[in-house]
Design an enzyme around this catalytic site. Structure first.
Site, PDB file in Angstrom:
ATOM      1  N   TRP A 107       3.300 -17.842 -28.081  1.00 16.22           N
ATOM      2  CA  TRP A 107       3.614 -17.836 -29.445  1.00 16.22           C
ATOM      3  C   TRP A 107       4.976 -17.749 -29.739  1.00 16.22           C
ATOM      4  O   TRP A 107       5.888 -18.247 -30.477  1.00 16.22           O
ATOM      5  CB  TRP A 107       2.729 -17.230 -30.482  1.00 16.22           C
ATOM      6  CG  TRP A 107       1.152 -17.846 -30.367  1.00 16.22           C
ATOM      7  CD1 TRP A 107       0.122 -17.165 -29.623  1.00 16.22           C
ATOM      8  CD2 TRP A 107       1.030 -19.071 -30.669  1.00 16.22           C
ATOM      9  NE1 TRP A 107      -0.875 -17.968 -29.991  1.00 16.22           N
ATOM     10  CE2 TRP A 107      -0.481 -19.222 -30.709  1.00 16.22           C
ATOM     11  CE3 TRP A 107       1.693 -20.000 -31.303  1.00 16.22           C
ATOM     12  CZ2 TRP A 107      -1.395 -20.123 -30.887  1.00 16.22           C
ATOM     13  CZ3 TRP A 107       0.772 -21.075 -31.531  1.00 16.22           C
ATOM     14  CH2 TRP A 107      -0.530 -21.211 -31.590  1.00 16.22           C
ATOM     15  N   ASP A 176       6.204 -12.375 -36.459  1.00 21.79           N
ATOM     16  CA  ASP A 176       4.791 -13.002 -36.562  1.00 21.79           C
ATOM     17  C   ASP A 176       3.776 -12.254 -36.345  1.00 21.79           C
ATOM     18  O   ASP A 176       3.585 -11.605 -35.349  1.00 21.79           O
ATOM     19  CB  ASP A 176       4.920 -14.189 -35.356  1.00 21.79           C
ATOM     20  CG  ASP A 176       3.655 -14.931 -35.422  1.00 21.79           C
ATOM     21  OD1 ASP A 176       2.561 -14.787 -36.135  1.00 21.79           O
ATOM     22  OD2 ASP A 176       3.528 -15.940 -34.638  1.00 21.79           O
ATOM     23  N   LYS A 200      -7.136 -15.783 -38.466  1.00 18.74           N
ATOM     24  CA  LYS A 200      -7.286 -14.759 -37.538  1.00 18.74           C
ATOM     25  C   LYS A 200      -7.988 -13.782 -38.114  1.00 18.74           C
ATOM     26  O   LYS A 200      -9.117 -13.368 -38.282  1.00 18.74           O
ATOM     27  CB  LYS A 200      -6.295 -14.582 -36.701  1.00 18.74           C
ATOM     28  CG  LYS A 200      -6.010 -15.390 -35.459  1.00 18.74           C
ATOM     29  CD  LYS A 200      -4.950 -16.469 -35.620  1.00 18.74           C
ATOM     30  CE  LYS A 200      -5.038 -17.449 -34.610  1.00 18.74           C
ATOM     31  NZ  LYS A 200      -3.484 -17.953 -34.501  1.00 18.74           N
TER      32      LYS A 200
HETATM   33  C1  LIG Z   1      -2.446 -18.779 -34.047  1.00 14.92           C
HETATM   34  C2  LIG Z   1      -1.267 -18.425 -34.073  1.00 14.92           C
HETATM   35  C3  LIG Z   1      -0.034 -19.187 -34.401  1.00 14.92           C
HETATM   36  C4  LIG Z   1      -0.016 -20.567 -34.971  1.00 14.92           C
HETATM   37  O1  LIG Z   1      -0.858 -20.543 -36.116  1.00 14.92           O
HETATM   38  P1  LIG Z   1      -1.053 -22.058 -36.755  1.00 14.92           P
HETATM   39  O2  LIG Z   1      -1.732 -21.767 -38.182  1.00 14.92           O
HETATM   40  O3  LIG Z   1      -2.090 -22.803 -35.896  1.00 14.92           O
HETATM   41  O4  LIG Z   1       0.296 -22.867 -36.811  1.00 14.92           O
HETATM   42  C5  LIG Z   1       1.366 -18.513 -34.364  1.00 14.92           C
HETATM   43  N1  LIG Z   1       1.373 -17.222 -34.081  1.00 14.92           N
HETATM   44  C6  LIG Z   1       0.523 -16.574 -33.581  1.00 14.92           C
HETATM   45  C7  LIG Z   1       0.694 -15.102 -33.056  1.00 14.92           C
HETATM   46  C8  LIG Z   1      -0.955 -17.001 -33.696  1.00 14.92           C
HETATM   47  O5  LIG Z   1      -1.855 -16.342 -33.215  1.00 14.92           O
END
Ligand SMILES: *Cc1c(COP(=O)(O)O)cnc(C)c1O
Length: 376
Positions: A107, A176, A200
């Site tokens: 990521w 993030d 998530k």
């Molecule tokens: C799932 C995820 C993303 C991407 O998210 P989207 O909503 O699919 O764009 C980015 N960073 C992390 C850490 C993730 O787990």
């Protein structure tokens, strides 16, 4: 009506939601609060929806003790959208238009690739051949003139989690937190920007929450799309255009659920207990289960492991996944880039859900050991 079937869903995302949240949404589906329509059918500018988004923000601020000099917005485009929003808004904070990226998994790597479109990206860590460690900060190559430093608090695919906030010597941090937000208290004042996709830990797909420090608003490059410009979104209280109303409503219900269950302090305790019991069974299996991640940065949220040998016995792993599924333990297959098994332990997964899984893992191990002994 057929009996309702529920399984234990260990999916990495979209992930399990608390059942209380689903029941509440179900009860309010047809007639939201006496309006005679569902939340999906409400105008985003109606007083009812403005109240939904307002109380979601208030509860989120309370949960994380967000200081007054930070704004909260709800956007679309997911975590991936924010990979672009960060450089679009912040790359030109300083003349050089460079940003530091701490790459600890897929990521953060994706985020760095996106940022390269808008400026110079400095990869901070010594070259890693595998994403299994976070090297000591003494080995990092931080640039004091960077506009910002980016990192991913929890690498959802590789199972690498930061258990501390890096010291960037005053350079704003963009973080993030898509897969570990609301799982522990955090000192917001150490961050410039935090973002997280909802699907998530905090809701269903469709919305992304972003926390932004006031002084980082208003620096977007002229080409920045309005919907990604922090200033436009903050200035319009996230209702510049039609927001993902239902997803924001579900997120609000999850915030209420977290508050009702003791807040992030209790979520931290639960996360610790759940991860500990899973790593314990891996550690005690004499290598039958093996997790390659350095114990100092093992994720409490996503636990990748191999079955049978450190490189994984794929036939045995398929058997593991199939037998687990037959017992209602779902979505345990590792990401295709990593292989093996991945267990995701977000807030909606209970301690007893994890006990059911560890019991299964123990029995699977004993059963296979029996097979090996019988064959030997
Ligand atoms: C799932 C995820 C993303 C991407 O998210 P989207 O909503 O699919 O764009 C980015 N960073 C992390 C850490 C993730 O787990």
């Amino acid at each position: 009506m057929a009996a309702t079937k529920r399984v234990i869903n260990f999916s990495p995302g979209p992930a399990k939601l608390p059942e209380d949240v689903l029941h509440k949404a179900q009860a309010e589906m047809i007639d939201y609060g006496g309006t005679g329509v569902s939340v999906m059918e409400l105008s985003h500018r109606s007083s009812h929806f403005v109240k939904i988004i307002g109380s979601a923000e208030k509860n989120f601020r309370d949960l994380l003790h967000i200081p007054d000099n930070y704004r909260v917005i709800f956007t679309q485009g997911g975590g991936t959208g924010q990979f672009a929003a960060a450089p679009l808004n912040l790359m030109k904070l300083k003349e050089g238009a460079t940003a530091d990226y701490i790459i600890t998994g897929s990521w953060s790597m994706k985020a760095a690739k996106e940022a390269e479109k808008y400026g110079t990206v400095n990869k901070v860590l010594p070259k890693l051949d595998k994403y299994t460690v976070i090297p000591d900060q003494a080995e990092w190559n931080l640039n004091p003139d960077a506009s910002y430093v980016f990192y991913c608090a929890n690498e959802t695919i590789h199972g690498v989690e930061f258990h501390h906030v890096p010291d960037t010597h005053g350079v704003p941090i963009v973080c993030d937190m898509s897969s570990n937000i609301l799982t522990r208290p955090i000192d917001i004042s150490k961050f410039g920007v935090i973002f997280a996709g909802a699907q998530k830990n905090i809701g269903c797909a469709g919305t992304t929450v972003v926390i932004i420090r006031d002084d980082l608003i208003g620096h977007a490059i002229p080409e920045c799309p309005s919907i990604f410009d922090y200033k436009t979104m903050v200035g319009n209280n996230s209702i510049y255009n039609t927001p993902p109303t239902y997803s924001i409503y579900i997120m609000g219900l999850v915030f209420e659920w977290v508050l009702h269950h003791g807040g992030v302090e209790i979520m931290e305790q639960r996360s610790h207990d759940k991860a500990k019991s899973l790593y314990n069974i891996i550690n005690l299996s004499n290598g039958f289960y093996s997790c390659p991640i350095d114990p100092d940065c093992r994720s409490r949220m996503n636990v990748p492991f191999r079955v049978g040998s450190p490189d994984g016995d794929e036939a045995l792993e398929t058997k593991f996944i199939d037998e687990a599924a037959s017992k209602g333990l779902m979505s345990l297959k590792g990401h295709r880039s990593v292989g093996g098994i991945r267990v995701s332990l977000y807030n909606a997964i209970s301690v007893s859900d994890v006990h059911i899984l560890t019991e299964f893992m123990r029995n699977f191990y004993l059963e296979q050991k029996g097979v090996i002994l019988a064959q030997g």
